[in-house]
Each structure stands twice: as structure tokens, then as C-alpha cells.
Design an enzyme around this catalytic site. Structure first.
Site, PDB file in Angstrom:
ATOM      1  N   PHE A  50     -30.157  29.586   7.764  1.00  0.00           N
ATOM      2  CA  PHE A  50     -29.698  30.895   7.292  1.00  0.00           C
ATOM      3  C   PHE A  50     -28.241  31.160   7.634  1.00  0.00           C
ATOM      4  O   PHE A  50     -27.611  32.018   7.031  1.00  0.00           O
ATOM      5  CB  PHE A  50     -30.595  32.027   7.806  1.00  0.00           C
ATOM      6  CG  PHE A  50     -30.925  31.970   9.273  1.00  0.00           C
ATOM      7  CD1 PHE A  50     -30.000  32.325  10.242  1.00  0.00           C
ATOM      8  CD2 PHE A  50     -32.180  31.552   9.675  1.00  0.00           C
ATOM      9  CE1 PHE A  50     -30.311  32.276  11.586  1.00  0.00           C
ATOM     10  CE2 PHE A  50     -32.509  31.504  11.019  1.00  0.00           C
ATOM     11  CZ  PHE A  50     -31.573  31.866  11.988  1.00  0.00           C
ATOM     12  N   GLY A  53     -25.236  31.089   4.844  1.00  0.00           N
ATOM     13  CA  GLY A  53     -24.879  32.222   3.989  1.00  0.00           C
ATOM     14  C   GLY A  53     -24.824  33.548   4.725  1.00  0.00           C
ATOM     15  O   GLY A  53     -24.549  34.578   4.117  1.00  0.00           O
ATOM     16  N   HIS A  54     -25.068  33.555   6.046  1.00  0.00           N
ATOM     17  CA  HIS A  54     -25.143  34.821   6.801  1.00  0.00           C
ATOM     18  C   HIS A  54     -24.464  34.684   8.151  1.00  0.00           C
ATOM     19  O   HIS A  54     -25.142  34.674   9.168  1.00  0.00           O
ATOM     20  CB  HIS A  54     -26.607  35.203   6.988  1.00  0.00           C
ATOM     21  CG  HIS A  54     -26.835  36.642   7.336  1.00  0.00           C
ATOM     22  ND1 HIS A  54     -26.881  37.106   8.627  1.00  0.00           N
ATOM     23  CD2 HIS A  54     -27.030  37.727   6.551  1.00  0.00           C
ATOM     24  CE1 HIS A  54     -27.118  38.403   8.633  1.00  0.00           C
ATOM     25  NE2 HIS A  54     -27.221  38.808   7.374  1.00  0.00           N
ATOM     26  N   PHE A  55     -23.288  34.673   8.292  1.00  0.00           N
ATOM     27  CA  PHE A  55     -22.191  34.672   7.320  1.00  0.00           C
ATOM     28  C   PHE A  55     -21.342  33.440   7.616  1.00  0.00           C
ATOM     29  O   PHE A  55     -21.156  33.124   8.783  1.00  0.00           O
ATOM     30  CB  PHE A  55     -21.341  35.930   7.471  1.00  0.00           C
ATOM     31  CG  PHE A  55     -22.144  37.201   7.294  1.00  0.00           C
ATOM     32  CD1 PHE A  55     -22.456  37.658   6.026  1.00  0.00           C
ATOM     33  CD2 PHE A  55     -22.611  37.907   8.383  1.00  0.00           C
ATOM     34  CE1 PHE A  55     -23.186  38.836   5.858  1.00  0.00           C
ATOM     35  CE2 PHE A  55     -23.351  39.072   8.219  1.00  0.00           C
ATOM     36  CZ  PHE A  55     -23.640  39.541   6.958  1.00  0.00           C
ATOM     37  N   VAL A  60     -24.299  35.174  11.963  1.00  0.00           N
ATOM     38  CA  VAL A  60     -25.107  36.212  12.603  1.00  0.00           C
ATOM     39  C   VAL A  60     -26.558  35.991  12.165  1.00  0.00           C
ATOM     40  O   VAL A  60     -26.830  35.838  10.970  1.00  0.00           O
ATOM     41  CB  VAL A  60     -24.636  37.626  12.184  1.00  0.00           C
ATOM     42  CG1 VAL A  60     -25.578  38.696  12.725  1.00  0.00           C
ATOM     43  CG2 VAL A  60     -23.214  37.883  12.640  1.00  0.00           C
TER      44      VAL A  60
END
Length: 153
Positions: A50, A53-55, A60
């Protein structure tokens, strides 16, 4: 109060939870008081899928993933409650109340997952759940879950 110190490692967790990479969010159980509480941990690494894309510029951990880690920990406490056919049992998240996020969780952090059983009524388990990093609350919520037998295929 009898606290059992356990070597509830990833191998035991894999026998109890159906989750697998990349969705397994509990690495180890460190304490359990049957019918009362559980303490587990999740090591957060930059390799978590994850984080792409986050971030990308500042990774985070998504709040929903912290909640998922807490729910999986609650499932482990539930499974310690009674003898069950774990291979044919699924644990479903049915509600979240009062979720609050108080600290950012980043790669390199270790989430300490504390879940306390509050009540069981009409097939619904209710828990108080708190995730901490270095003694600071990252997330807290009340979780509601149910256990269901899978239909034979």
C-alpha cells in the site's frame, strides 16, 4: 489476573486466520488473557504494497489497514475463546464505532495492537481496540465482529 506469555508466532497465526500476504496484518501475539484481552504486534516495513500509492513521496499506513490489523487481532482473541473448526470458519467485521486516528504510522514503526473483549450478544462480538507506536496512541476504535461457518462447496 493470569497473563499467558506465548510464543504465538506467525506459524500459529497462519493456522487461525485465513488472511495471507499482502493482507495478513499480525506478525506475533505477545500476551493473551483468555476471555479478556490480547496484545499483538505488526512490524510496518517500507515493502508493504500500500505504500506505493499512499503516498509515494511520504509513505503513511492507511487508517483502514490499522483497523484491519486490530480486527485480525480481535479475531485471534475470539478464536482463543472456544474450540472451533478454524479451516471452515470465517470471521467478519460488522461494525466500527468511534474510530480515531491520532498518530501517523510510517515504515519502521512497530504497531502494538491491544484488544479487550467487551461483550458478546446475538452472535456479535464487541471489542475495544487500541493501536500504539512507541507508547503513543495511533488509532482507537470499538469493533464489532461475527464468526460464521463457511458453506461446503
Amino acid at each position: 489476573m493470569n497473563i499467558e506469555k506465548l510464543n504465538f508466532d506467525i506459524h500459529k497465526i497462519l493456522t487461525l486466520l485465513p488472511h495471507r500476504y499482502p493482507f495478513l496484518m499480525v506478525d506475533r501475539v505477545t500476551e493473551i488473557v483468555p476471555h479478556k484481552s490480547i496484545k499483538a504486534l505488526k512490524n510496518v516495513t517500507v515493502n508493504e504494497p500500500f505504500f506505493q500509492g499512499h503516498f509515494p513521496q511520504r509513505p503513511v499506513m492507511p487508517g483502514v489497514m490499522i483497523l484491519e490489523a486490530l480486527a485480525q487481532t480481535a479475531a485471534l482473541l475470539t478464536f482463543s475463546e472456544e474450540e472451533q473448526d478454524f479451516e471452515n470458519t470465517l470471521y467478519y467485521f460488522v461494525g466500527i464505532d468511534g474510530a480515531r486516528f491520532k498518530r501517523v504510522v510510517e515504515p519502521g514503526d512497530q504497531l502494538i495492537l491491544n484488544v479487550t473483549f467487551e461483550r458478546y450478544m446475538r452472535g456479535i462480538w464487541k471489542f475495544k481496540a487500541v493501536a500504539e507506536v512507541e507508547g503513543a496512541v495511533a488509532c482507537e476504535a470499538e469493533l464489532m465482529c461475527t464468526v460464521k461457518k463457511m458453506d461446503a462447496a
